[in-house]
Scaffold this motif. Structure first.
Motif, PDB file in Angstrom:
ATOM      1  N   GLY A 100      23.490  45.531 -52.587  1.00 10.51           N
ATOM      2  CA  GLY A 100      23.901  46.758 -51.911  1.00 10.51           C
ATOM      3  C   GLY A 100      24.336  46.498 -50.483  1.00 10.51           C
ATOM      4  N   LEU A 101      25.202  47.380 -49.981  1.00 15.91           N
ATOM      5  CA  LEU A 101      25.771  47.237 -48.647  1.00 15.91           C
ATOM      6  C   LEU A 101      26.043  48.617 -48.073  1.00 15.91           C
ATOM      7  CD1 LEU A 101      27.248  45.477 -46.424  1.00 15.91           C
ATOM      8  CD2 LEU A 101      29.328  45.796 -47.807  1.00 15.91           C
ATOM      9  N   ALA A 102      25.699  48.813 -46.797  1.00 17.65           N
ATOM     10  CA  ALA A 102      26.035  50.047 -46.093  1.00 17.65           C
ATOM     11  C   ALA A 102      26.557  49.687 -44.710  1.00 17.65           C
ATOM     12  CB  ALA A 102      24.820  50.965 -45.985  1.00 17.65           C
ATOM     13  N   ILE A 103      27.716  50.279 -44.350  1.00 19.30           N
ATOM     14  CA  ILE A 103      28.359  50.002 -43.070  1.00 19.30           C
ATOM     15  C   ILE A 103      28.408  51.300 -42.276  1.00 19.30           C
ATOM     16  CG2 ILE A 103      30.418  49.086 -41.937  1.00 19.30           C
ATOM     17  CD1 ILE A 103      31.146  47.753 -44.598  1.00 19.30           C
ATOM     18  N   GLY A 104      27.807  51.305 -41.088  1.00 19.71           N
ATOM     19  CA  GLY A 104      27.738  52.518 -40.285  1.00 19.71           C
ATOM     20  C   GLY A 104      28.950  52.728 -39.400  1.00 19.71           C
ATOM     21  N   ARG A 105      29.178  53.975 -39.030  1.00 15.29           N
ATOM     22  CA  ARG A 105      30.312  54.318 -38.170  1.00 15.29           C
ATOM     23  C   ARG A 105      30.177  53.719 -36.777  1.00 15.29           C
ATOM     24  NH1 ARG A 105      29.352  57.909 -41.845  1.00 15.29           N
ATOM     25  NH2 ARG A 105      31.009  59.213 -42.743  1.00 15.29           N
ATOM     26  N   GLU A 106      28.929  53.599 -36.334  1.00 15.85           N
ATOM     27  CA  GLU A 106      28.697  53.116 -34.975  1.00 15.85           C
ATOM     28  C   GLU A 106      28.408  51.626 -34.923  1.00 15.85           C
ATOM     29  OE1 GLU A 106      24.940  52.666 -36.599  1.00 15.85           O
ATOM     30  OE2 GLU A 106      26.517  54.106 -37.020  1.00 15.85           O
ATOM     31  N   THR A 142      26.267  49.829 -37.234  1.00 16.73           N
ATOM     32  CA  THR A 142      25.081  49.373 -37.962  1.00 16.73           C
ATOM     33  C   THR A 142      25.476  48.813 -39.318  1.00 16.73           C
ATOM     34  OG1 THR A 142      23.681  51.018 -36.874  1.00 16.73           O
ATOM     35  CG2 THR A 142      22.858  50.082 -38.934  1.00 16.73           C
ATOM     36  N   LEU A 143      24.852  47.715 -39.708  1.00 21.36           N
ATOM     37  CA  LEU A 143      25.073  47.107 -41.015  1.00 21.36           C
ATOM     38  C   LEU A 143      23.738  46.968 -41.735  1.00 21.36           C
ATOM     39  CD1 LEU A 143      27.399  44.128 -39.994  1.00 21.36           C
ATOM     40  CD2 LEU A 143      28.120  46.361 -40.859  1.00 21.36           C
ATOM     41  N   VAL A 144      23.736  47.281 -43.030  1.00 18.08           N
ATOM     42  CA  VAL A 144      22.553  47.083 -43.856  1.00 18.08           C
ATOM     43  C   VAL A 144      22.989  46.311 -45.094  1.00 18.08           C
ATOM     44  CG1 VAL A 144      20.565  48.156 -44.959  1.00 18.08           C
ATOM     45  CG2 VAL A 144      21.697  49.321 -43.057  1.00 18.08           C
ATOM     46  N   ILE A 145      22.376  45.154 -45.330  1.00 11.92           N
ATOM     47  CA  ILE A 145      22.806  44.259 -46.405  1.00 11.92           C
ATOM     48  C   ILE A 145      21.619  43.979 -47.322  1.00 11.92           C
ATOM     49  CG2 ILE A 145      23.855  42.030 -46.975  1.00 11.92           C
ATOM     50  CD1 ILE A 145      23.981  43.133 -43.394  1.00 11.92           C
ATOM     51  N   GLY A 146      21.788  44.247 -48.604  1.00 10.24           N
ATOM     52  CA  GLY A 146      20.774  43.914 -49.600  1.00 10.24           C
ATOM     53  C   GLY A 146      21.093  42.586 -50.251  1.00 10.24           C
ATOM     54  N   ARG A 147      20.042  41.795 -50.530  1.00 13.40           N
ATOM     55  CA  ARG A 147      20.212  40.472 -51.114  1.00 13.40           C
ATOM     56  C   ARG A 147      19.098  40.226 -52.125  1.00 13.40           C
ATOM     57  NH1 ARG A 147      18.630  36.765 -48.219  1.00 13.40           N
ATOM     58  NH2 ARG A 147      20.122  35.067 -48.591  1.00 13.40           N
ATOM     59  N   SER A 148      19.343  39.271 -53.010  1.00  7.61           N
ATOM     60  CA  SER A 148      18.249  38.776 -53.852  1.00  7.61           C
ATOM     61  C   SER A 148      18.498  37.318 -54.174  1.00  7.61           C
ATOM     62  CB  SER A 148      18.113  39.600 -55.138  1.00  7.61           C
ATOM     63  OG  SER A 148      19.201  39.376 -56.005  1.00  7.61           O
ATOM     64  N   THR A 149      17.407  36.566 -54.238  1.00 12.11           N
ATOM     65  CA  THR A 149      17.446  35.171 -54.644  1.00 12.11           C
ATOM     66  C   THR A 149      16.238  34.906 -55.521  1.00 12.11           C
ATOM     67  OG1 THR A 149      16.153  34.343 -52.759  1.00 12.11           O
ATOM     68  CG2 THR A 149      18.548  34.488 -52.470  1.00 12.11           C
ATOM     69  N   ASP A 150      16.307  33.836 -56.287  1.00 11.10           N
ATOM     70  CA  ASP A 150      15.177  33.483 -57.139  1.00 11.10           C
ATOM     71  C   ASP A 150      13.949  33.134 -56.310  1.00 11.10           C
ATOM     72  OD1 ASP A 150      16.857  33.840 -59.278  1.00 11.10           O
ATOM     73  OD2 ASP A 150      17.310  31.716 -59.531  1.00 11.10           O
ATOM     74  N   LEU A 192      23.277  54.632 -45.887  1.00 11.68           N
ATOM     75  CA  LEU A 192      22.994  54.749 -44.462  1.00 11.68           C
ATOM     76  C   LEU A 192      23.440  56.137 -44.026  1.00 11.68           C
ATOM     77  CD1 LEU A 192      22.146  53.080 -41.874  1.00 11.68           C
ATOM     78  CD2 LEU A 192      24.576  52.500 -41.639  1.00 11.68           C
ATOM     79  N   SER A 193      22.622  56.822 -43.228  1.00  5.95           N
ATOM     80  CA  SER A 193      22.982  58.179 -42.816  1.00  5.95           C
ATOM     81  C   SER A 193      24.218  58.172 -41.939  1.00  5.95           C
ATOM     82  CB  SER A 193      21.806  58.833 -42.083  1.00  5.95           C
ATOM     83  OG  SER A 193      21.516  58.128 -40.889  1.00  5.95           O
ATOM     84  N   HIS A 194      24.824  59.347 -41.782  1.00  3.82           N
ATOM     85  CA  HIS A 194      26.091  59.491 -41.060  1.00  3.82           C
ATOM     86  C   HIS A 194      26.006  58.927 -39.657  1.00  3.82           C
ATOM     87  CE1 HIS A 194      29.282  61.596 -38.795  1.00  3.82           C
ATOM     88  NE2 HIS A 194      29.924  61.676 -39.950  1.00  3.82           N
ATOM     89  N   ASP A 195      24.872  59.113 -38.970  1.00  2.00           N
ATOM     90  CA  ASP A 195      24.730  58.622 -37.599  1.00  2.00           C
ATOM     91  C   ASP A 195      24.118  57.235 -37.529  1.00  2.00           C
ATOM     92  OD1 ASP A 195      22.116  59.107 -38.273  1.00  2.00           O
ATOM     93  OD2 ASP A 195      21.791  60.701 -36.799  1.00  2.00           O
ATOM     94  N   GLY A 196      23.844  56.616 -38.684  1.00  2.00           N
ATOM     95  CA  GLY A 196      23.313  55.260 -38.711  1.00  2.00           C
ATOM     96  C   GLY A 196      21.841  55.153 -38.392  1.00  2.00           C
ATOM     97  N   SER A 197      21.130  56.269 -38.344  1.00  2.00           N
ATOM     98  CA  SER A 197      19.727  56.222 -37.918  1.00  2.00           C
ATOM     99  C   SER A 197      18.748  56.069 -39.080  1.00  2.00           C
ATOM    100  CB  SER A 197      19.382  57.496 -37.140  1.00  2.00           C
ATOM    101  OG  SER A 197      19.460  58.640 -37.986  1.00  2.00           O
ATOM    102  N   LEU A 213      22.388  58.896 -54.265  1.00  2.00           N
ATOM    103  CA  LEU A 213      23.787  59.271 -54.433  1.00  2.00           C
ATOM    104  C   LEU A 213      24.518  59.393 -53.105  1.00  2.00           C
ATOM    105  CD1 LEU A 213      23.426  61.955 -57.261  1.00  2.00           C
ATOM    106  CD2 LEU A 213      23.968  59.516 -57.488  1.00  2.00           C
ATOM    107  N   GLY A 214      23.785  59.482 -51.989  1.00  2.00           N
ATOM    108  CA  GLY A 214      24.452  59.458 -50.691  1.00  2.00           C
ATOM    109  C   GLY A 214      23.904  60.470 -49.703  1.00  2.00           C
ATOM    110  N   PHE A 215      23.838  60.076 -48.416  1.00  2.00           N
ATOM    111  CA  PHE A 215      23.481  60.995 -47.346  1.00  2.00           C
ATOM    112  C   PHE A 215      24.602  62.004 -47.118  1.00  2.00           C
ATOM    113  CE2 PHE A 215      20.340  57.780 -45.921  1.00  2.00           C
ATOM    114  CZ  PHE A 215      19.277  58.621 -45.624  1.00  2.00           C
ATOM    115  N   ALA A 216      24.233  63.156 -46.570  1.00  2.00           N
ATOM    116  CA  ALA A 216      25.215  64.182 -46.217  1.00  2.00           C
ATOM    117  C   ALA A 216      26.215  63.609 -45.212  1.00  2.00           C
ATOM    118  CB  ALA A 216      24.519  65.403 -45.629  1.00  2.00           C
ATOM    119  N   PRO A 217      27.501  63.950 -45.347  1.00  2.00           N
ATOM    120  CA  PRO A 217      28.540  63.375 -44.473  1.00  2.00           C
ATOM    121  C   PRO A 217      28.679  64.118 -43.152  1.00  2.00           C
ATOM    122  CG  PRO A 217      29.560  64.771 -46.114  1.00  2.00           C
ATOM    123  CD  PRO A 217      28.088  64.787 -46.419  1.00  2.00           C
TER     124      PRO A 217
END
Length: 620
Positions: free
Chosen positions: A126-132, A134-142, A173-178, A224-228
């Protein structure tokens, strides 16, 4: 609007008209539903096979300019846009092994660069890129299990904010990245996620939602997603509290839940309209889908008109229009808009039509089974018949265009697709029914439909083909061994063949799924793995078997397939194996055609001349 490419123009393909219709369906240029940048809606990203390999394309709607973004031997389909439309992110694995890193490229073109320096290669989570920023990156490894990493604006390196051995991933990620929403399965049931919302400022927990607690049945949740909208803490969530997937609104700051209670049968998904005033509803029921707009203020549900068939993807645009990718079994996919007309139409020859599906309902041991049937345009039954078993298992066949089944129909075969227990779209009880007797339950449903197909006069009992890919390939091999007299030919693509070895070699997230399905690891419940493994029954297989496998496949790894093939060879069983340099399937058009051609030839060879040669033009 056409797809521009520097590599190949399909209008120049020689002798197109002389190639078989089934090959034309694979080669005809296709496009996905375009994704658009939230803050720059004229900037879009889509996937196309215009060069003969599925790759990412950028589209500037204002100028009409399109360009190919990625160009890799084994293709690229996993990508997204930054909210401001300045960057295109894409996931770079190695030859289809799904293990890699995120790269990015300027929207207008330029050199690729690592998108998140400091993170080693992994499976994506998973990946979320914020307007301001902020980056959130999901990963998995064995080695590490699931981790989530946060890059705050101005920071030089990612920070780990979540880790667990069980599967988890970034929700949004929420609209304001918080605020950061995470889906996780810390409770150990990989089929039913719980939700956690973290504060981006310090990674502290703001809210939890877990429907797996306090009841005799575990229920799943999905983001399904934060409010825009700025400052809006409502999160659109999918839940299963009434035995099917449906949406609700969860205000993560206030702790309140708003139940939408949509009066629609089947599964329901949703996404926000860009202004936050309503929800675009996608309703899936009995292998078809339709769209609605839900007005949040009035709770009104208004149909969005679409043709009969299946909507495989849809999005609401800032002007209130809806764009959607539509097809039916008879008609190829097209990107349409509720404003009228086609949104994105690639140049070059169009895919020939196929025949429509018929709905069949058969009484089975676990309830009524829904199957989709396609008959050849000419001739009377009984036909040689292919049972094309879908993968997943949490998936379902629908009234949507599929080039593979259409190829069989062209060659004089009937095609039957069974939405066995484990399939989605028929309620949670149907989807969850296959636990512990994995594979055997699905095959009971396939067997019930097989008996109907023969007794109804559709299928020739001496010319029945069991076929499928991924989980469908697994069920094919298991069916050939547990019901050796029922099938004349078996065709298994990227299958599970030796369940214990597959468990040892597969990616960690699938190990978690197997533990959920079978109730533990091979060491904990060896008898269940043995009962559900095709390798257990390999010596009983009578039908000729064709197996195709990707040598880089992390989902159904090659070693366990080799074990099965070695057992076939040791007793002189009739079989052929095709190994190709890719992962869990191929994104290269000619490779897909080659695999279908091998299957067609293998079936014709062993059915005693049971298939008719189609007209090169195919059905109109």
């Amino acid at each position: 609007m056409g797809v521009m490419t520097e590599s190949k123009d399909f209008t120049e393909i020689p002798a197109w008209e002389r190639t078989p219709a089934w090959e034309q369906r694979f080669r005809a240029p296709r496009v996905s539903l375009p994704e658009w940048a939230e803050e720059a809606p004229d900037r879009s990203l889509f996937v196309s096979n215009a060069t003969g390999t599925y790759e990412l394309y950028a589209w500037d709607r204002a100028s009409g300019e399109q360009r190919q973004v990625t160009d890799r031997p084994n293709g690229t389909t996993d990508g997204t846009l930054s909210p401001d439309g300045a960057w295109i992110w894409w996931f770079a694995d190695t030859d289809g092994d799904e293990f890699g890193v995120w790269m990015r490229q300027p929207f207008a073109g330029g050199a690729d660069e690592p998108a998140v320096p400091g993170l080693d290669a992994s499976y994506p989570g998973g990946l979320a890129i914020g307007r301001e920023g902020t980056l959130v990156i999901g990963r998995s490894t064995d080695e590490d299990g699931s981790t989530v990493h946060l890059v705050r604006p101005g920071a030089s390196a990612p920070v780990e904010i979540y880790r667990h051995r069980e599967s988890a991933g970034v929700g949004d990620l929420s609209h304001d990245g918080s605020l950061i929403a995470i889906e996780h399965t810390e409770h150990g049931d990989a089929m039913h996620s719980a939700l956690r919302v973290l504060r981006a400022a310090d990674a502290s927990v703001l809210a939890e939602l877990d429907d797996t607690k306090g009841g005799t049945e575990e229920l799943g949740l999905a983001v399904l997603g934060f409010a825009p909208l700025a400052g809006d803490s409502r999160l659109l969530v999918a839940h299963q509290r009434r035995g099917r997937w449906e949406p609700m609104l969860w205000d993560v700051a206030k702790g309140t839940e708003t139940d939408l209670r949509l009066d629609l049968p089947g599964d329901v998904s949703a996404e926000w309209y860009p202004d936050g005033s309503g929800l675009l509803i996608v309703h899936s029921f009995e292998a078809r889908s339709e769209l609605f707009r839900y007005e949040i203020a009035t709770r009104a549900l208004v149909r969005v008109e679409t043709p009969a068939g299946s909507v495989s993807d849809a999005t609401a645009r800032p002007d209130g229009s809806v764009e959607y990718l539509w097809s039916s079994a008879a008609r190829p996919p097209v990107v349409r808009s509720t404003d009228g007309g086609i949104v994105l139409d690639p140049p070059g020859p169009k895919a020939p039509h196929s025949v429509p599906v018929e709905d069949v309902w058969v009484d089975g041991p676990g309830g009524r089974i829904h199957a989709l049937v396609q008959r050849p345009a000419e001739g009377e039954g009984p036909f040689p018949t292919v049972f094309e078993v879908h993968g997943g298992p949490a998936w379902h066949d629908s009234d949507a265009f599929a080039s593979g089944p259409a190829a069989w129909v062209d060659h004089g075969y009937a095609v039957v697709r069974v939405n066995y227990r484990g399939s989605t779209g028929y309620g949670r009880e149907w989807t969850d029914a296959l636990k512990h007797r994995v594979g055997l339950i699905e095959l009971e449903d396939v067997e019930a439909v097989r008996e109907w197909a023969v007794s109804s006069g559709l299928a020739d009992p001496a010319r029945l083909v069991l076929s499928g890919g991924s989980w469908g390939g697994y069920l094919t091999l298991l069916g050939l061994g547990t019901r050796p007299d029922a099938w004349a030919v078996g065709l298994a693509a990227v299958p599970v063949a030796d369940y214990v070895t597959a468990y040892e070699d597969e990616m960690e997230a699938l190990k978690a799924l197997d533990r959920t399905l079978l109730g533990g690891s091979p060491e904990e419940v060896p008898e269940r793995y043995a009962a559900s493994s095709p390798l257990t029954y390999v010596d009983a297989v009578k039908a000729p078997v064709h197996i195709s496998a990707g040598v880089n496949d992390p989902r159904c790894p090659i070693r366990q397939i080799d074990n099965y093939v070695d057992r076939l060879a040791a007793r002189g069983a009739v079989h052929e194996v095709y190994r190709y340099d890719a992962g869990h399937g191929s994104l290269v058009v000619e490779e897909r055609i080659k695999q279908v051609a091998l299957d067609l030839a293998f079936a014709a060879k062993h059915l005693g001349g049971g298939s008719a040669a189609p007209d090169a033009a195919g059905p109109a």
